[in-house]
Scaffold this active site. Structure first.
Site, PDB file in Angstrom:
ATOM      1  N   GLU A  26       0.844  -1.197   0.000  1.00  0.00           N
ATOM      2  CA  GLU A  26       0.000   0.000   0.000  1.00  0.00           C
ATOM      3  C   GLU A  26       0.880   1.247   0.000  1.00  0.00           C
ATOM      4  O   GLU A  26       1.953   1.271   0.616  1.00  0.00           O
ATOM      5  CB  GLU A  26      -0.908  -0.018   1.233  1.00  0.00           C
ATOM      6  CG  GLU A  26      -2.112   0.897   1.155  1.00  0.00           C
ATOM      7  CD  GLU A  26      -3.152   0.550   2.226  1.00  0.00           C
ATOM      8  OE1 GLU A  26      -3.589  -0.627   2.287  1.00  0.00           O
ATOM      9  OE2 GLU A  26      -3.509   1.448   3.005  1.00  0.00           O
ATOM     10  N   ASP A  56      -0.005   5.232   0.782  1.00  0.00           N
ATOM     11  CA  ASP A  56      -1.132   6.000   1.313  1.00  0.00           C
ATOM     12  C   ASP A  56      -0.896   7.499   1.324  1.00  0.00           C
ATOM     13  O   ASP A  56       0.164   7.976   1.763  1.00  0.00           O
ATOM     14  CB  ASP A  56      -1.407   5.591   2.768  1.00  0.00           C
ATOM     15  CG  ASP A  56      -1.974   4.193   2.892  1.00  0.00           C
ATOM     16  OD1 ASP A  56      -2.464   3.664   1.891  1.00  0.00           O
ATOM     17  OD2 ASP A  56      -1.922   3.641   4.007  1.00  0.00           O
ATOM     18  N   GLU A 116      -3.480  10.241   3.026  1.00  0.00           N
ATOM     19  CA  GLU A 116      -4.743  10.436   3.727  1.00  0.00           C
ATOM     20  C   GLU A 116      -4.745  11.826   4.361  1.00  0.00           C
ATOM     21  O   GLU A 116      -3.758  12.232   4.990  1.00  0.00           O
ATOM     22  CB  GLU A 116      -4.930   9.371   4.816  1.00  0.00           C
ATOM     23  CG  GLU A 116      -4.946   7.950   4.281  1.00  0.00           C
ATOM     24  CD  GLU A 116      -5.128   6.912   5.368  1.00  0.00           C
ATOM     25  OE1 GLU A 116      -5.696   5.848   5.077  1.00  0.00           O
ATOM     26  OE2 GLU A 116      -4.672   7.174   6.512  1.00  0.00           O
ATOM     27  N   ASN A 146       3.464   0.862   9.409  1.00  0.00           N
ATOM     28  CA  ASN A 146       4.181   1.555  10.489  1.00  0.00           C
ATOM     29  C   ASN A 146       5.307   2.444   9.971  1.00  0.00           C
ATOM     30  O   ASN A 146       6.344   2.599  10.611  1.00  0.00           O
ATOM     31  CB  ASN A 146       4.746   0.556  11.505  1.00  0.00           C
ATOM     32  CG  ASN A 146       3.659  -0.271  12.164  1.00  0.00           C
ATOM     33  OD1 ASN A 146       2.564   0.225  12.420  1.00  0.00           O
ATOM     34  ND2 ASN A 146       3.940  -1.537  12.428  1.00  0.00           N
ATOM     35  N   TRP A 159      -9.744   8.194  15.674  1.00  0.00           N
ATOM     36  CA  TRP A 159      -8.296   8.448  15.637  1.00  0.00           C
ATOM     37  C   TRP A 159      -7.868   9.639  14.770  1.00  0.00           C
ATOM     38  O   TRP A 159      -6.753  10.146  14.923  1.00  0.00           O
ATOM     39  CB  TRP A 159      -7.545   7.208  15.131  1.00  0.00           C
ATOM     40  CG  TRP A 159      -7.826   6.854  13.690  1.00  0.00           C
ATOM     41  CD1 TRP A 159      -8.814   6.048  13.242  1.00  0.00           C
ATOM     42  CD2 TRP A 159      -7.125   7.301  12.529  1.00  0.00           C
ATOM     43  NE1 TRP A 159      -8.783   5.967  11.867  1.00  0.00           N
ATOM     44  CE2 TRP A 159      -7.759   6.710  11.404  1.00  0.00           C
ATOM     45  CE3 TRP A 159      -6.024   8.128  12.324  1.00  0.00           C
ATOM     46  CZ2 TRP A 159      -7.325   6.942  10.097  1.00  0.00           C
ATOM     47  CZ3 TRP A 159      -5.581   8.357  11.025  1.00  0.00           C
ATOM     48  CH2 TRP A 159      -6.220   7.760   9.924  1.00  0.00           C
TER      49      TRP A 159
END
Length: 279
Positions: free
Chosen positions: A97, A99, A101, A124, A191
């Site tokens: 992946e 990302d 965001e 991570n 979160w």
């Protein structure tokens, strides 16, 4: 720019430029919360308390340069996450992946761009940045460059992060698994904003983000792709950061980075991940 003098055998070659949402994307979810307009040149995604929305590319890619212009949720967007990312949708060691965001904010607070990379099912690798402009007032271009040499995240053409291919040092890289391109708007109030301290204000719903001017220069799966092929022959396939690019990353990271996993020794008391010595 540097060059990569290797020929990779992969899958069907395809270059897609000036994309159209009708042609390039499918698997749209969220019902009428996802709308394609202007003859396929614009898509809006909305989020309410019942559901978010999103879309997925029809094509799987193995390396490419992907640009998407986005205009983020205005006002009090706390708890929302607007995304543009790539994923193999694999499980375990086959999950990869890349990302980008955008974590919503309380009115008057800056948006947070959250980046992460998964290799062989392991993530991570978060780096987070405040943006140096208001991303809700106009469209801005967010880019992922993924080639055999490195992954580079850029904002309006300015590189902000690089993840190098360090397989020669025993560090897994994003390769061997084709990925789709995704975009979505969803609720992550547990979160997303200040670690979940600020919840979504549903009185502000529906929340809406807009996407336009998708462009890709990429090799699509299945087929073959090399540095001399029609799809892989563009500068993106061999691109790496030159001195100016490295200076721009230092500019972004020194002024706007607010979290770097490589500096989080409390999280990694036995030592930060090995790529931190190189990236």
């Amino acid at each position: 720019m540097g060059s990569l003098g290797v020929v990779l055998s992969m899958f069907l070659i395809q270059t897609a430029l000036a994309g159209n949402f009708f042609q390039d994307f499918g698997n749209i979810w969220g019902g009428d919360r996802a709308k394609i307009m202007n003859g396929g040149q614009l898509m809006t995604l909305s989020l309410d308390k019942a559901s978010g929305s999103g879309f997925q590319s029809k094509t799987q890619y193995m390396y490419g340069k992907f640009d998407m212009q986005m205009k983020l949720v205005p006002g009090n967007s706390a708890g929302t996450v607007t995304t543009c990312y790539m994923s193999s949708l694999g499980s375990g060691s086959t999950h990869y992946e890349i990302d980008m965001e955008f974590l919503g904010n309380s009115t008057g607070q800056p948006y947070l761009l959250h980046t992460n990379i998964f290799t062989q099912g392991q993530g991570n690798r978060e780096q987070q940045f405040y943006l140096w402009f208001d991303p809700t007032q106009d469209f801005h271009t967010y880019s992922i460059l993924w080639n055999p040499r490195s992954i580079i995240f850029s904002v309006d053409g300015r590189p902000i992060r690089q993840f190098k291919n360090l397989e020669s040092n025993g560090i897994p890289y994003v390769k061997g698994q084709p990925m789709w391109l995704f975009a979505s708007l969803w609720d992550a109030e547990d979160w997303a904003t200040r670690g979940g301290l600020v919840k979504t204000d549903w009185s502000q719903a529906p929340f809406t983000a807009a996407y336009r001017n998708f462009n890709s220069q990429a090799c699509a799966w299945p087929g073959s792709c090399s540095s001399t092929s029609s799809a892989g022959g563009g500068s993106w396939f061999n691109q790496e950061l030159d001195v100016t690019g490295q200076q721009l990353i230092k500019w972004a990271q020194s002024r706007y980075m607010v979290y770097n996993y490589c500096a989080d020794h409390k999280r990694f008391p036995q030592g930060v991940p090995p790529e931190c010595a190189f990236n």
